[in-house]
Write an enzyme that holds these catalytic residues in place. Structure first.
Site, PDB file in Angstrom:
ATOM      1  CG  ASN A 205      -7.047 -74.087 -43.189  1.00 26.58           C
ATOM      2  OD1 ASN A 205      -6.805 -73.569 -44.285  1.00 26.58           O
ATOM      3  ND2 ASN A 205      -7.538 -75.311 -43.078  1.00 26.58           N
ATOM      4  NE  ARG A 206       0.179 -71.581 -42.206  1.00 33.97           N
ATOM      5  CZ  ARG A 206       0.966 -71.644 -41.138  1.00 33.97           C
ATOM      6  NH1 ARG A 206       1.682 -70.584 -40.795  1.00 33.97           N
ATOM      7  NH2 ARG A 206       1.062 -72.738 -40.434  1.00 33.97           N
ATOM      8  CE  LYS A 207      -4.357 -77.061 -49.610  1.00 34.87           C
ATOM      9  NZ  LYS A 207      -4.367 -78.550 -49.577  1.00 34.87           N
ATOM     10  CD  GLU A 208     -10.139 -73.904 -44.941  1.00 33.88           C
ATOM     11  OE1 GLU A 208     -10.700 -75.015 -44.895  1.00 33.88           O
ATOM     12  OE2 GLU A 208     -10.241 -73.049 -44.030  1.00 33.88           O
ATOM     13  CG  ASP A 275     -15.099 -79.343 -37.071  1.00 32.47           C
ATOM     14  OD1 ASP A 275     -15.605 -78.584 -37.918  1.00 32.47           O
ATOM     15  OD2 ASP A 275     -14.679 -80.472 -37.342  1.00 32.47           O
TER      16      ASP A 275
END
Length: 490
Positions: A205-208, A275
């Site tokens: 995701n964006r944060k990761e 998921d």
């Protein structure tokens, strides 16, 4: 990717098998009421009303695949404890293969207990092991994965950083995937993504992605720099960067970048959406879809899931319903053979009489319309089998059809008397009739009953053949001759 292609993909899911590897957990929910403070300490007292125990972690990927109707094998490491045995039993009760699970006597099976009252979460209690599995357990698990991958079309890796997916095991998994010739799709976690080198595709995701790349993602330019850096540095075939309610961005090996906006909807909860994306992307690639098409379906599914409260799954019918909103009413009637056979079976179970007819319907005219209206009146549903362009060329010569099959399908689907349109490529509709099994088979008045293709088949299961007379002087050939006559001089 249009609705018919999505229908065809979803209809194939029961024949697809996925191996899910990762951190398996139990999610426990305890719902209660609270209306007083404890005399023992300044805390609320929760009176328990009900409890629920669910698959969590990598198990939510399993939940998504179950909802889609796929076959599933699971691999991972569980503690040799009551929760480990209970989790394995939950999987087996759903018909999921558990031969890839290793029991580790020194490990605690992850169990997250959430206490909820007054419509909010009050407390979460985690019981788990997060230390890396031992070299011996890693070796056992790699061997189990080699056995479990047999017959699978994709490997899905769900990493929650609980110590099961060590760098050594991940490299073994990627090698097993390459040897089997199947994609390995990873939902990554943590700061160090080098352990994912060798995967086919990852879905941060964006944060990761910001954390792993070291690039601040405050705008689209930063997002693209981070996506490109991660894909290139890890040598991935593709990277799909999920952006919550904003959709997802694809970074492909050929340098192409594709941005898919999600359908506008109210977002209640993004938990579990990752998921769902992993499950749909992975099974899409396993089914032979391109990365872009698999991402398109996954994006539709993620848009549905974020509109639900709590970790959720999505059913094929929900995906089709959303896909249908993006197309016209006529497109909703155009079906692939596989999905239409399923739909018609349900209609038969409801007692509906299904009428089938077929033809080229090149240059639609009033004779066609009258014929189809009469056919529809013989039953409850009218299905039109439409000859493909290639089929028509073989039957009528290289100059036909005058109108392509996609346009003809939409024209026919726009008629109120037609319920479904399905294209077939064979010279006769026999295989299509066998797949759809209509109760009433209709042909035009220039046919004798004994000459109708499919007559014996339909009558073998109790159906019948009906001959409907055409409107005199109305035919595609007559229309063509009239046009040529009137415009010959010009």
């Amino acid at each position: 990717m249009d609705r018919m292609e999505i229908e065809s993909f979803l209809a194939r899911l029961k024949g697809l098998k996925a191996l899910v590897i990762g951190d398996l957990m139990l999610d426990e929910y305890v719902w209660g009421r609270t209306d007083r403070i404890s005399p023992e300490a300044p805390v609320q007292v929760v009176e328990v009303v009900r409890q629920d125990l669910r698959l969590g972690g990598a198990g939510n990927v399993v939940n998504n695949l179950v909802a889609l109707g796929c076959q599933i094998e699971v691999a991972g490491a569980l503690g040799e404890d009551e929760d480990g045995r209970g989790l394995r039993s939950m999987l087996e009760a759903r018909g999921i293969g558990t031969g890839g699970i290793v029991l580790d006597v020194g490990r605690t099976t992850s169990r997250k207990t959430r206490i909820l009252a007054s419509n909010q979460q009050m407390l979460r209690i985690d019981r788990e092991s997060t230390s890396p599995i031992s070299a011996e357990v890693e070796k056992q698990l790699a061997a189990q994965v080699r056995d479990a991958v047999s017959g699978c079309q994709v490997i899905l890796v769900s990493d929650y950083l609980k110590g099961v997916l060590t760098q050594g095991l991940l490299q073994e998994i990627f090698a097993i995937g390459r040897a089997a010739g199947i994609p390995v799709v990873v939902d990554p976690k943590g700061n160090d993504y080098h352990k994912y080198r060798g995967a086919t595709l990852i879905t941060p995701n964006r944060k990761e992605a910001q954390t792993a790349s070291g690039i601040l993602i405050s705008d689209d330019a930063g997002l693209c720099r981070a996506g490109r850096k991660l894909r290139e540095s890890l040598g991935l075939e593709a990277l799909v960067l999920t952006r919550s309610e904003e959709g997802m961005s694809l970074f492909l090996a050929d340098g192409q970048e594709v941005h898919l906006p999600t359908e506008a909807r109210e977002v209640f909860d993004v938990s579990g959406a990752g998921d769902t994306v992993l499950a749909l992307l992975g099974i899409g690639l396993g089914a032979g879809l391109s990365v872009e098409n698999a991402a398109h379906v996954a994006n539709l599914a993620a848009g549905i899931v974020v509109g639900k409260v709590g970790t959720s799954t999505v059913a094929p019918e929900e995906i089709l319903e959303v896909a249908g909103r993006q197309h016209s009413d006529s497109d909703l009637k155009i079906k692939g053979r596989e999905i239409l056979s399923v739909l018609l079976e349900r209609e038969r179970e409801r007692g509906k009489r299904i009428v089938f007819t077929n033809g080229c319907f090149d240059l639609l005219h009033v004779g066609h319309v009258k014929y189809l209206q009469k056919a529809r009146n013989l039953g409850d549903l009218l299905v039109l089998g439409l000859n493909s362009d290639a089929s028509i060329r073989r039957l009528k010569g290289p100059k036909r059809p005058l109108i392509g099959e996609e346009e003809r399908a939409h024209l026919m689907a726009a008629l109120k008397c037609i319920d479904y349109v399905v294209t077939f490529d064979e010279d006769t509709p026999l295989e299509l009739i066998d797949a759809l099994r209509p109760q009433i088979l209709v042909k035009g008045g220039d046919y004798a009953p004994e000459g109708v293709v499919g007559k014996e088949l339909v009558e073998s299961y109790g159906g019948r053949v009906e001959i409907i007379s055409f409107v005199d002087g109305k035919s595609t050939t007559n229309v063509i001759e009239t046009i040529l006559e009137r415009y010959r001089d010009e």
